[in-house]
Design a protein around this motif. Structure first.
Motif, short mmCIF file in Angstrom:
data_model
loop_
_atom_site.label_atom_id
_atom_site.label_comp_id
_atom_site.label_asym_id
_atom_site.label_seq_id
_atom_site.Cartn_x
_atom_site.Cartn_y
_atom_site.Cartn_z
N PHE A 25 0.83 -1.20 0.00
CA PHE A 25 0.00 0.00 0.00
C PHE A 25 0.87 1.26 0.00
CE2 PHE A 25 -1.90 3.30 2.75
CZ PHE A 25 -2.92 3.72 1.91
N GLN A 64 -0.02 1.48 -9.99
CA GLN A 64 -0.66 1.77 -8.70
C GLN A 64 -1.86 0.88 -8.46
OE1 GLN A 64 -2.97 5.50 -8.04
NE2 GLN A 64 -1.44 5.92 -6.42
N CYS A 86 -2.32 -1.76 -5.40
CA CYS A 86 -3.47 -1.61 -4.49
C CYS A 86 -4.34 -2.87 -4.49
CB CYS A 86 -4.30 -0.40 -4.92
SG CYS A 86 -3.52 1.19 -4.56
N ALA A 119 -6.78 1.22 1.34
CA ALA A 119 -6.67 1.74 2.72
C ALA A 119 -7.84 1.29 3.57
CB ALA A 119 -6.58 3.26 2.69
N GLY A 173 1.68 7.19 -8.25
CA GLY A 173 0.60 7.99 -8.83
C GLY A 173 0.81 8.32 -10.30
N ALA A 229 2.33 1.75 -3.29
CA ALA A 229 1.34 2.24 -4.25
C ALA A 229 1.16 3.75 -4.18
CB ALA A 229 0.00 1.53 -4.01
N LEU A 230 1.33 4.32 -2.99
CA LEU A 230 1.16 5.77 -2.83
C LEU A 230 2.17 6.56 -3.66
CD1 LEU A 230 0.49 6.02 1.03
CD2 LEU A 230 -1.18 6.10 -0.83
N SER A 235 -2.49 -5.50 -2.44
CA SER A 235 -2.59 -5.14 -1.02
C SER A 235 -3.99 -5.41 -0.48
CB SER A 235 -2.24 -3.66 -0.84
OG SER A 235 -2.45 -3.24 0.49
N TYR A 248 -8.12 4.13 -6.04
CA TYR A 248 -7.39 2.91 -5.73
C TYR A 248 -6.77 2.93 -4.33
CZ TYR A 248 -7.70 2.88 -10.86
OH TYR A 248 -8.15 2.95 -12.16
N PRO A 249 -6.00 3.96 -3.96
CA PRO A 249 -5.41 3.95 -2.61
C PRO A 249 -6.48 3.92 -1.52
CG PRO A 249 -4.32 5.57 -3.99
CD PRO A 249 -5.55 5.11 -4.75
N GLU A 250 -7.58 4.65 -1.76
CA GLU A 250 -8.65 4.66 -0.76
C GLU A 250 -9.24 3.26 -0.57
OE1 GLU A 250 -8.20 6.80 -3.09
OE2 GLU A 250 -8.64 8.86 -2.46
N TRP A 299 -11.19 7.93 3.80
CA TRP A 299 -10.12 7.90 4.79
C TRP A 299 -10.67 8.16 6.19
CZ3 TRP A 299 -5.27 6.39 3.64
CH2 TRP A 299 -4.88 6.40 2.30
#
Length: 633
Positions: free
Chosen positions: A37, A50, A54, A103, A44, A40-41, A57, A98-100, A605
């Motif tokens: 994760f 990414q 993600c 996460a 971008g 992945a940040l 993860s 994706y990151p959200e 988040w």
């Protein structure tokens, strides 16, 4: 103990259904997911890379959640938090967040790992408390000592216990002397001295000497087995708060899903310039923050912690429902003998009318020769001579009233004043005492037998008043002359004397009509079994080893200290306070984030941190009763 979630059949925090995975095993998987994760940040500039990081993860962190969501979907029982998490994260991927998405699943599982660790620590504390089950018994067989399973030892066999070992079964000390650690059963830190003739209970730990015991009970009837059974099965009886959460969770999750659908669909259709992407994102926030795990886990865990904390202090509560009943206690009715007083009687006054004091004591002692009542024993001690059985015939004991016998050929009645009056014998108005005697139909005198008040009884009454108990009353089978001094010394709010068991039940029923709270009765658990069963909360005092007490009572005090009643009430109220804190805290935070999410002020988040944070705080708060220590000991 296995926690079950009524809103979900396979949520992550309960996925193993009793098979607790270790924290570190979970940590390794989460560490890998976290590393991917974080990587992945920094990707971008390369969306597809990414996305790949993600997804991997998300897959590592959420494999169990997704598995249980799919299984629930196949079975048609999918409206649980696994489904909520899976739907929210898949939706985030679809929206390009994706990151959200990663996460949400990652931090959700980190929170679950901490919850499992906290819950596991609570269960391990209970298991440590219940480490009473002996590994073996050293029994004398075939001219040698043999180690066998405690369940294989029979009544009457001889066992040996060495320093540092746990007494495996209840028995009588036949040889040796030692100090015994009784804290696992009684909650008392001061060791108890055991010598020849004393009773040693299973669960005691021999500290500094060897003891030889003759077994008095088989293992299944021992104090150890009773304690284990009581605490292990206590969690099965749910309190009203637990039942509320169960009912709430069954309706909560479907309503949340329906609400999320409305949030996603209605505004874009009705509000100008509203886009589906914006409102679907807000609906995902709605789904994430609405997971009910904080409530579903922390409320039962709170009651479980209260039961465990009480057991550590020598108080066995048979279920969460009785914790709640104790917390709502408004009136306490207490027996006198053996509860507020020591039950050790002695003759303090002799008032003969037509004979001498020694003659009156002799007649009473002979009539009471076969009785095992403490008052009868006190009369025989005061007589001070061996009783000649040949002088006594046709003995008839009337429970709660007195004894009729032929002594030296004459009919003798010994007992309460009412017993003599029912037999047509008149008693002078000035006569006073606790035991009255008549010979051949004529009153010949009375004897006063007194009982010593327990050292902590006065403090117990005061502590109960500080806890907000509205009324403390004494219900006793003794006469008013014996009861009144005790009632005055203890400053109770009232007393009733000369009560038979059925009359005590009637008195408790009358008290129940006077309050909207609960009414408890505390007694010895043997003679008072009917009233213990009738009270909202039946409390057995000093009931270690008593089958009748354990069976009839809802709360069992392992020692004979009245102060433990106040401690039990204080702990119950503390437990209920913690449970209510969790309910209010969880619902308030979730309501706030739901409102912010619907208004666009909270993102995924904030939603995941709110959900995980609430869950961890609620669980950590729920185990506080397990560590509870009474303010006054």
């Amino acid at each position: 103990m296995t926690h079950t979630c009524c809103a979900c059949t396979g949520c992550a925090c309960h996925a193993h259904h009793g098979e607790e995975k270790t924290f570190w095993a979970a940590y390794r998987g989460l560490a890998a997911a976290a590393a991917l994760f974080i990587a992945a940040l920094f990707m971008g500039k390369w969306p597809w890379v990414q996305l790949a990081f993600c997804v991997v993860s998300w897959g590592i962190a959420g494999r169990e959640v997704v598995f249980h969501a799919l299984r629930g979907l196949v079975k048609g029982d999918f409206l649980d938090e696994n489904f909520l998490m899976t739907l929210a994260t898949v939706g985030a991927f679809c929206l390009g967040e994706y990151p959200e998405a990663a996460a949400v699943m990652l931090f959700y599982q980190i929170g679950e790992a901490f919850q499992e660790r906290a819950a596991g620590n609570s269960r391990r504390s209970i298991r440590a408390l219940l480490a009473l089950r002996p590994a073996f018994a050293r029994v004398w067989r075939g001219e040698t000592w043999q180690k066998v399973a405690p369940e294989d030892v029979k009544v009457g066999e001889v066992i040996a216990v060495y320093p540092g070992e746990r007494v495996p079964l209840d028995g009588t000390v036949t040889d040796g002397a030692a100090f015994a650690d009784t804290s696992a059963l009684t909650g008392e830190s001061v060791p108890k001295r055991l010598e020849t003739g004393d009773t040693a209970l299973g669960g005691f730990v021999c500290k500094d000497g060897k003891l030889t015991l003759q077994v008095a009970r088989v293992y299944g009837q021992s104090a150890t087995a009773k304690v284990l059974e009581l605490v292990e099965h206590a969690a099965g009886k749910k309190a009203r708060a637990e039942k509320f959460i169960s009912r709430f969770a069954r309706w909560y999750t479907p309503l949340v899903v329906a609400g999320a659908v409305l949030v996603a669909v209605v505004p874009p259709l009705l509000v100008p310039d509203a886009t589906f992407k914006t409102w679907v994102s807000r609906a995902l926030v709605f789904l994430v923050v609405s997971c009910p795990c904080a409530l579903v886990l922390s409320v039962p865990l709170g009651f479980f912690g209260g039961i465990g904390g009480a057991a550590k202090n020598g108080i066995l509560i048979k279920g969460g429902n009785f914790v709640e009943a104790l917390a709502r206690l408004k009136i306490l009715a207490a027996d006198k003998t053996g509860t507020l007083t020591k039950g050790v009687f002695k003759v303090t006054a002799v008032a003969p009318l037509s004979c001498t004091a020694p003659e009156l004591l002799e007649i009473c002692a002979l009539a009471e020769a076969a009785s095992n009542h403490p008052v009868a024993a006190a009369l025989r001690v005061a007589y001070g001579k061996p009783v000649e059985p040949a002088r006594v015939k046709d003995v008839r004991e009337i429970a709660g009233k007195g004894v009729s016998a032929q002594v030296d050929g004459q009919t003798v009645l010994v007992g309460k004043a009412a017993f003599l009056l029912e037999s047509g014998i008149s008693i002078p108005p000035q006569a006073a005492g606790s035991v009255f005697c008549a010979q051949d139909g004529k009153y010949i005198g009375s004897v006063t037998v007194s009982d010593e008040i327990k050292a902590d009884a006065t403090r117990a009454v005061q502590a109960l008043k500080k806890e907000g108990i509205e009324k403390v009353v004494m219900l006793t089978g003794d006469n008013a002359a014996a009861a009144e001094p005790v009632a005055k010394a203890l400053q109770v709010d009232g007393f009733r004397a000369d009560l038979l068991p059925a009359q005590k039940v009637a008195e408790v029923e009358r008290l129940q009509q006077q309050t909207a709270g609960t009414v408890a009765f505390v007694g010895d658990g043997i003679n008072d079994a009917p009233v213990l069963a009738r009270a909202d909360v039946g409390i057995a005092m000093g009931a270690l080893g008593s089958d009748a007490a354990v069976e009839a009572a809802d709360v069992v005090l392992m020692t004979d200290e009245p102060l433990k009643i106040a401690q039990a009430v204080a702990l119950a109220r503390f437990t209920l306070k913690v449970v209510r804190q969790n309910i209010v805290f969880a619902l308030a935070v979730k309501a706030a984030i739901l409102a912010l999410g619907a208004g666009g002020a909270a993102t995924l988040w904030e939603a995941v941190f709110a959900d995980v944070g609430v869950s961890v705080v609620a669980v950590l708060n729920a185990i506080r009763p397990l560590k509870y220590q009474p303010k006054e000991k």
